[in-house]
Design a protein around this motif. Structure first.
Motif, PDB file in Angstrom:
ATOM      1  N   ASP A   4       8.243 -11.405   1.316  1.00  0.00           N
ATOM      2  CA  ASP A   4       8.842  -9.696   0.956  1.00  0.00           C
ATOM      3  C   ASP A   4       9.753  -9.611   0.561  1.00  0.00           C
ATOM      4  O   ASP A   4      10.582  -8.506  -0.436  1.00  0.00           O
ATOM      5  CB  ASP A   4       9.042  -9.528   2.307  1.00  0.00           C
ATOM      6  CG  ASP A   4       8.284  -8.763   2.527  1.00  0.00           C
ATOM      7  OD1 ASP A   4       7.288  -8.844   2.351  1.00  0.00           O
ATOM      8  OD2 ASP A   4       8.146  -8.511   4.313  1.00  0.00           O
ATOM      9  N   ASP A   5      10.396 -11.180  -0.074  1.00  0.00           N
ATOM     10  CA  ASP A   5      11.776 -10.553  -1.470  1.00  0.00           C
ATOM     11  C   ASP A   5      11.161 -11.309  -2.546  1.00  0.00           C
ATOM     12  O   ASP A   5      12.416 -11.786  -3.558  1.00  0.00           O
ATOM     13  CB  ASP A   5      12.602 -12.265  -1.113  1.00  0.00           C
ATOM     14  CG  ASP A   5      13.558 -12.265   0.337  1.00  0.00           C
ATOM     15  OD1 ASP A   5      13.585 -10.175   0.785  1.00  0.00           O
ATOM     16  OD2 ASP A   5      13.798 -12.994   1.392  1.00  0.00           O
ATOM     17  N   GLU A   6      10.164 -11.514  -2.932  1.00  0.00           N
ATOM     18  CA  GLU A   6       9.595 -11.504  -4.062  1.00  0.00           C
ATOM     19  C   GLU A   6       9.795 -10.406  -4.935  1.00  0.00           C
ATOM     20  O   GLU A   6       9.722  -9.388  -4.614  1.00  0.00           O
ATOM     21  CB  GLU A   6       8.194 -11.836  -4.689  1.00  0.00           C
ATOM     22  CG  GLU A   6       7.961 -12.536  -5.803  1.00  0.00           C
ATOM     23  CD  GLU A   6       5.880 -12.740  -5.566  1.00  0.00           C
ATOM     24  OE1 GLU A   6       5.326 -13.265  -6.562  1.00  0.00           O
ATOM     25  OE2 GLU A   6       5.520 -12.355  -4.441  1.00  0.00           O
ATOM     26  N   LEU A   7       9.949 -10.726  -6.835  1.00  0.00           N
ATOM     27  CA  LEU A   7      10.476  -9.423  -7.149  1.00  0.00           C
ATOM     28  C   LEU A   7       8.792  -9.042  -7.982  1.00  0.00           C
ATOM     29  O   LEU A   7       8.180  -9.692  -7.696  1.00  0.00           O
ATOM     30  CB  LEU A   7      11.420  -9.501  -8.432  1.00  0.00           C
ATOM     31  CG  LEU A   7      12.724  -9.892  -7.748  1.00  0.00           C
ATOM     32  CD1 LEU A   7      13.902 -10.883  -8.997  1.00  0.00           C
ATOM     33  CD2 LEU A   7      13.163  -9.392  -6.862  1.00  0.00           C
ATOM     34  N   VAL A   8       8.927  -7.668  -7.982  1.00  0.00           N
ATOM     35  CA  VAL A   8       8.147  -6.863  -8.205  1.00  0.00           C
ATOM     36  C   VAL A   8       7.918  -6.211  -9.096  1.00  0.00           C
ATOM     37  O   VAL A   8       9.037  -5.275  -8.902  1.00  0.00           O
ATOM     38  CB  VAL A   8       6.323  -6.476  -7.714  1.00  0.00           C
ATOM     39  CG1 VAL A   8       6.094  -7.716  -6.324  1.00  0.00           C
ATOM     40  CG2 VAL A   8       7.548  -5.431  -6.418  1.00  0.00           C
ATOM     41  N   GLN A   9       7.263  -6.100 -10.624  1.00  0.00           N
ATOM     42  CA  GLN A   9       7.327  -4.756 -11.458  1.00  0.00           C
ATOM     43  C   GLN A   9       7.095  -3.370 -10.529  1.00  0.00           C
ATOM     44  O   GLN A   9       5.711  -3.572 -10.351  1.00  0.00           O
ATOM     45  CB  GLN A   9       7.019  -4.652 -13.136  1.00  0.00           C
ATOM     46  CG  GLN A   9       7.315  -3.725 -13.595  1.00  0.00           C
ATOM     47  CD  GLN A   9       6.454  -4.133 -14.878  1.00  0.00           C
ATOM     48  OE1 GLN A   9       6.668  -5.533 -15.635  1.00  0.00           O
ATOM     49  NE2 GLN A   9       6.051  -3.482 -15.533  1.00  0.00           N
ATOM     50  N   PHE A  55      12.112  -4.007 -11.673  1.00  0.00           N
ATOM     51  CA  PHE A  55      11.859  -4.720 -10.398  1.00  0.00           C
ATOM     52  C   PHE A  55      12.849  -4.558  -8.756  1.00  0.00           C
ATOM     53  O   PHE A  55      13.654  -4.391  -9.666  1.00  0.00           O
ATOM     54  CB  PHE A  55      11.758  -6.287 -10.683  1.00  0.00           C
ATOM     55  CG  PHE A  55      11.220  -6.774 -12.307  1.00  0.00           C
ATOM     56  CD1 PHE A  55      10.294  -7.694 -12.327  1.00  0.00           C
ATOM     57  CD2 PHE A  55      11.805  -6.158 -13.075  1.00  0.00           C
ATOM     58  CE1 PHE A  55       9.466  -7.663 -13.108  1.00  0.00           C
ATOM     59  CE2 PHE A  55      10.631  -7.173 -14.153  1.00  0.00           C
ATOM     60  CZ  PHE A  55       9.862  -7.615 -14.330  1.00  0.00           C
ATOM     61  N   VAL A  56      12.311  -4.845  -8.051  1.00  0.00           N
ATOM     62  CA  VAL A  56      12.334  -4.629  -6.708  1.00  0.00           C
ATOM     63  C   VAL A  56      11.585  -5.566  -5.927  1.00  0.00           C
ATOM     64  O   VAL A  56      10.841  -6.446  -6.290  1.00  0.00           O
ATOM     65  CB  VAL A  56      12.671  -2.816  -6.106  1.00  0.00           C
ATOM     66  CG1 VAL A  56      13.083  -1.996  -7.391  1.00  0.00           C
ATOM     67  CG2 VAL A  56      11.082  -2.681  -5.310  1.00  0.00           C
ATOM     68  N   ASP A  60      10.691  -3.761  -0.631  1.00  0.00           N
ATOM     69  CA  ASP A  60      10.690  -1.997  -1.026  1.00  0.00           C
ATOM     70  C   ASP A  60      10.004  -1.453  -2.426  1.00  0.00           C
ATOM     71  O   ASP A  60      10.312  -0.379  -2.321  1.00  0.00           O
ATOM     72  CB  ASP A  60      12.548  -2.433  -2.039  1.00  0.00           C
ATOM     73  CG  ASP A  60      13.316  -2.732  -0.582  1.00  0.00           C
ATOM     74  OD1 ASP A  60      13.095  -2.621   0.148  1.00  0.00           O
ATOM     75  OD2 ASP A  60      13.920  -3.513  -0.826  1.00  0.00           O
ATOM     76  N   ALA A  61       9.397  -1.691  -2.547  1.00  0.00           N
ATOM     77  CA  ALA A  61       8.055  -1.769  -3.723  1.00  0.00           C
ATOM     78  C   ALA A  61       7.072  -0.394  -3.597  1.00  0.00           C
ATOM     79  O   ALA A  61       7.899   0.498  -4.653  1.00  0.00           O
ATOM     80  CB  ALA A  61       7.637  -2.381  -4.127  1.00  0.00           C
ATOM     81  N   GLU A  62       7.151   0.114  -2.273  1.00  0.00           N
ATOM     82  CA  GLU A  62       5.589   1.063  -2.776  1.00  0.00           C
ATOM     83  C   GLU A  62       7.122   2.349  -2.626  1.00  0.00           C
ATOM     84  O   GLU A  62       7.380   3.576  -2.824  1.00  0.00           O
ATOM     85  CB  GLU A  62       5.290   0.988  -0.910  1.00  0.00           C
ATOM     86  CG  GLU A  62       4.036   0.382  -0.933  1.00  0.00           C
ATOM     87  CD  GLU A  62       3.134   0.806  -2.570  1.00  0.00           C
ATOM     88  OE1 GLU A  62       3.249   2.576  -2.599  1.00  0.00           O
ATOM     89  OE2 GLU A  62       2.621   0.215  -2.972  1.00  0.00           O
ATOM     90  N   ARG A  63       7.926   2.004  -1.529  1.00  0.00           N
ATOM     91  CA  ARG A  63       9.197   3.075  -0.958  1.00  0.00           C
ATOM     92  C   ARG A  63      10.041   3.665  -2.605  1.00  0.00           C
ATOM     93  O   ARG A  63      10.370   4.662  -2.870  1.00  0.00           O
ATOM     94  CB  ARG A  63      10.401   2.275  -0.309  1.00  0.00           C
ATOM     95  CG  ARG A  63      11.054   4.175   0.090  1.00  0.00           C
ATOM     96  CD  ARG A  63      12.272   3.259   1.357  1.00  0.00           C
ATOM     97  NE  ARG A  63      13.737   3.692   1.268  1.00  0.00           N
ATOM     98  CZ  ARG A  63      14.238   3.068   0.823  1.00  0.00           C
ATOM     99  NH1 ARG A  63      14.741   1.954   1.426  1.00  0.00           N
ATOM    100  NH2 ARG A  63      15.755   3.183   1.042  1.00  0.00           N
TER     101      ARG A  63
END
Length: 74
Positions: A4-9, A55-56, A60-63
């Motif tokens: 969950d802490d992994e950063l995604v664009q 990146f988040v 948090d990506a969906e929100r």
């Protein structure tokens, strides 16, 4: 670090101003953001015109995408 802490664009902004606006909107909602300059614009032109990737954390990506989509509707 968990998955969950992994950063995604979550988005690519066309310039520094848009990236700053998007970053501010996400951070106001409590979502930390990392902004990275992309492409050759930074090396050959002004960094102002270079694309920016936002990146988040995965959790948090969906929100974040929902918040950014709501900005596009305004």
């Amino acid at each position: 670090m968990t998955a969950d802490d992994e950063l995604v664009q979550v988005a690519v902004a066309p310039n520094e101003i848009v990236a700053a606006l998007w970053q501010g909107a996400l951070e106001e909602e409590g979502i930390p953001v990392l902004v990275k300059v992309l492409g050759l614009g930074y090396a050959y032109w002004s960094p102002f015109v270079a694309d920016r990737a936002l990146f988040v954390r995965r959790c948090d990506a969906e929100r974040a995408k929902e918040i950014l989509a709501s900005l596009a509707e305004e």
